[in-house]
Design an enzyme around this catalytic site. Structure first.
Site, PDB file in Angstrom:
ATOM      1  N   HIS A   1       0.858  -1.181   0.000  1.00 21.13           N
ATOM      2  CA  HIS A   1       0.000   0.000   0.000  1.00 21.13           C
ATOM      3  C   HIS A   1       0.898   1.236   0.000  1.00 21.13           C
ATOM      4  O   HIS A   1       2.071   1.164   0.355  1.00 21.13           O
ATOM      5  CB  HIS A   1      -0.864   0.067   1.266  1.00 21.13           C
ATOM      6  CG  HIS A   1      -1.978  -0.927   1.326  1.00 21.13           C
ATOM      7  ND1 HIS A   1      -3.215  -0.613   1.852  1.00 21.13           N
ATOM      8  CD2 HIS A   1      -2.053  -2.225   0.949  1.00 21.13           C
ATOM      9  CE1 HIS A   1      -3.992  -1.666   1.819  1.00 21.13           C
ATOM     10  NE2 HIS A   1      -3.310  -2.672   1.267  1.00 21.13           N
TER      11      HIS A   1
ATOM     12  N   SER B   1      -0.785   1.855  -7.989  1.00 22.44           N
ATOM     13  CA  SER B   1       0.432   2.196  -8.731  1.00 22.44           C
ATOM     14  C   SER B   1       1.219   0.921  -9.005  1.00 22.44           C
ATOM     15  O   SER B   1       1.225  -0.009  -8.205  1.00 22.44           O
ATOM     16  CB  SER B   1       1.298   3.179  -7.946  1.00 22.44           C
ATOM     17  OG  SER B   1       0.656   4.422  -7.783  1.00 22.44           O
TER      18      SER B   1
ATOM     19  N   PHE C   1       2.941  -3.727  -6.701  1.00 27.35           N
ATOM     20  CA  PHE C   1       1.578  -3.210  -6.578  1.00 27.35           C
ATOM     21  C   PHE C   1       1.539  -2.314  -5.350  1.00 27.35           C
ATOM     22  O   PHE C   1       1.928  -2.743  -4.261  1.00 27.35           O
ATOM     23  CB  PHE C   1       0.565  -4.341  -6.371  1.00 27.35           C
ATOM     24  CG  PHE C   1       0.167  -5.090  -7.609  1.00 27.35           C
ATOM     25  CD1 PHE C   1       1.108  -5.713  -8.403  1.00 27.35           C
ATOM     26  CD2 PHE C   1      -1.164  -5.210  -7.960  1.00 27.35           C
ATOM     27  CE1 PHE C   1       0.747  -6.427  -9.539  1.00 27.35           C
ATOM     28  CE2 PHE C   1      -1.549  -5.921  -9.086  1.00 27.35           C
ATOM     29  CZ  PHE C   1      -0.593  -6.531  -9.884  1.00 27.35           C
ATOM     30  N   GLU C   2       1.055  -1.097  -5.507  1.00 30.49           N
ATOM     31  CA  GLU C   2       0.890  -0.161  -4.383  1.00 30.49           C
ATOM     32  C   GLU C   2      -0.530   0.393  -4.429  1.00 30.49           C
ATOM     33  O   GLU C   2      -0.811   1.342  -5.158  1.00 30.49           O
ATOM     34  CB  GLU C   2       1.900   0.989  -4.479  1.00 30.49           C
ATOM     35  CG  GLU C   2       3.354   0.596  -4.267  1.00 30.49           C
ATOM     36  CD  GLU C   2       3.811   0.766  -2.816  1.00 30.49           C
ATOM     37  OE1 GLU C   2       2.960   1.112  -1.962  1.00 30.49           O
ATOM     38  OE2 GLU C   2       5.009   0.563  -2.552  1.00 30.49           O
ATOM     39  N   VAL C   3      -1.445  -0.183  -3.634  1.00 32.63           N
ATOM     40  CA  VAL C   3      -2.805   0.341  -3.619  1.00 32.63           C
ATOM     41  C   VAL C   3      -2.895   1.537  -2.678  1.00 32.63           C
ATOM     42  O   VAL C   3      -2.036   1.760  -1.841  1.00 32.63           O
ATOM     43  CB  VAL C   3      -3.840  -0.735  -3.211  1.00 32.63           C
ATOM     44  CG1 VAL C   3      -3.761  -1.940  -4.125  1.00 32.63           C
ATOM     45  CG2 VAL C   3      -3.663  -1.159  -1.764  1.00 32.63           C
TER      46      VAL C   3
END
Length: 396
Positions: free
Chosen positions: A246, A262, A340-342
């Site tokens: 995240h 992202s 993955f960066e939520v």
């Protein structure tokens, strides 16, 4: 892609901590809740154990669950394996315990890929998927970024570090992300990796820095490394490594759209360039174009959902030099890598928007896995990666 190498070493053969019984009844002193937002909708360690056991049973052995190590506090760290293909994908979630959507997403993914559908069977024939669904359980139980290990405990494990200063990624004072590390110190495990997978900690390498390798001083990073090494020993390579995280609250550059997710393929400078010359020994294995193709596959899939928040995808900060991250270290060892960066960590928004964020991770992962399985990812233009909009701290 490298083909499978015949070996008597099993997937976990290099893990030194495999004597633990599967599904042991773990207990840990639950830390008091430290922010105002509810996280009850996410997965606890106990719930993870139950879910993995249920998935393994209902899959009739298609999903294989193993205990591959233990956290500093003694909580079991698991892998779940599905598929028998030559192409190896390793997915890791919750290296930071306040970043929880990935764990929910990978459990859903396991259920889908263990089904009897024609598509699931075909993917399993082509791919071996190994998931570490909660690789830092102490941090997860504490709903915090860092693990629960002190520097004194590191020195106990590595006496040669008695004269060293604590590593730069150790926090033992103040409040960070609503958590009091002055009372409960710990390490950012995602800065404890080293491209040299056989590295032994040496006092002269401390305290280190963000642009220098880590040391494998935490049991959590050691477990991830051992799983990675075992896969390389059995299959010859870990073709793909995905790390689920995240981030803060950002905007898609040039818009007022809040970022949902992202992506990134870049964590160290390319060893084949002057900027990456210090990593020259890894140049032969490094495959930036493949990493970019994997990211494009996820991006294209999420863009296909039309006018929705699933299309609010950006490119994470580029130009990084982070060899102490799992992504940086594994990229240098030959894996195509995807970050993955939520949006939003638990101390910022709790479980708000959980469903949509989980689904965005699921859809991105499914696109990568399908693209690797059928080879279509290798037909993508890696230069399309450069067209993904950047992340901005302000709306336009």
């Amino acid at each position: 892609m490298k083909k499978k190498i015949v070996s008597t070493i099993g997937i976990l053969g290099l893990c030194t901590s495999l004597a633990f019984p599967a599904y042991a009844a773990d207990t840990v002193n639950q830390e008091p809740h430290h922010h105002e937002y509810s996280i009850s909708g996410f997965i606890s360690h106990t719930e993870l154990q139950k879910s993995l056991k249920q998935i393994e049973k209902s899959s009739n052995g298609v999903v294989q669950v193993e205990v591959v190590g233990q956290s500093h506090k003694g909580l079991d760290i698991y892998t779940a394996k599905v598929g028998t293909g030559d192409k190896v994908i390793l997915i890791q979630s919750e290296i930071h315990g306040n970043e929880k959507t990935g764990t929910v997403a990978v459990l859903n993914l396991l259920k889908n890929l263990s089904a009897n559908s024609k598509e699931a069977k075909k993917i399993r024939e082509e791919v071996t998927l190994v998931i570490m669904p909660m690789m830092n359980p102490d941090a997860s139980e504490g709903d915090k970024r860092r693990n629960s290990m002190t520097w004194d405990e590191v020195v106990n494990d590595f006496p040669q570090l008695a004269s060293a200063k604590p590593s730069w990624n150790y926090l033992d004072r103040g409040i960070s992300q609503s958590y009091n590390y002055g009372e409960n110190p710990g390490f950012d495990v995602n800065r404890d990796f080293n491209p040299n997978l056989n590295y032994v900690p040496t006092a002269q390498d401390f305290p280190g820095a963000s642009n220098k390798p880590g040391w494998f001083i935490t049991p959590e990073s050691q477990t991830s490394r051992d799983v990675y090494k075992a896969l390389k020993a059995e299959y010859g390579n870990v073709d793909v490594f995905v790390d689920l995280h995240h981030q803060g609250m950002y905007y898609v550059d040039g818009t007022s759209d809040e970022v949902t997710l992202s992506l990134s393929a870049q964590f160290v400078p390319d060893p084949n360039t002057p900027e990456g010359a210090k990593y020259a020994e890894y140049a032969e294995n490094y495959n930036y174009d493949f990493s970019r193709q994997l990211n494009v596959a996820a991006y294209n899939e999420l863009q296909s959902y039309g006018n929705s928040k699933f299309t609010n995808i950006s490119l994470y900060s580029q130009g990084l030099d982070l060899p102490g991250t799992a992504l940086g270290s594994y990229a240098l060892n030959g894996s195509g890598t995807v970050l993955f960066e939520v949006r939003g960590q638990t101390q910022m928004m709790g479980q708000k928007e959980k469903g949509q964020l989980v689904k965005s991770v699921e859809r991105g992962l499914e696109a990568i896995i399908k693209g690797v399985a059928d080879g279509s990812v290798e037909t993508l233009n890696p230069e399309d990666y450069e067209n993904i909009p950047l992340t901005s701290s302000r709306p336009s």
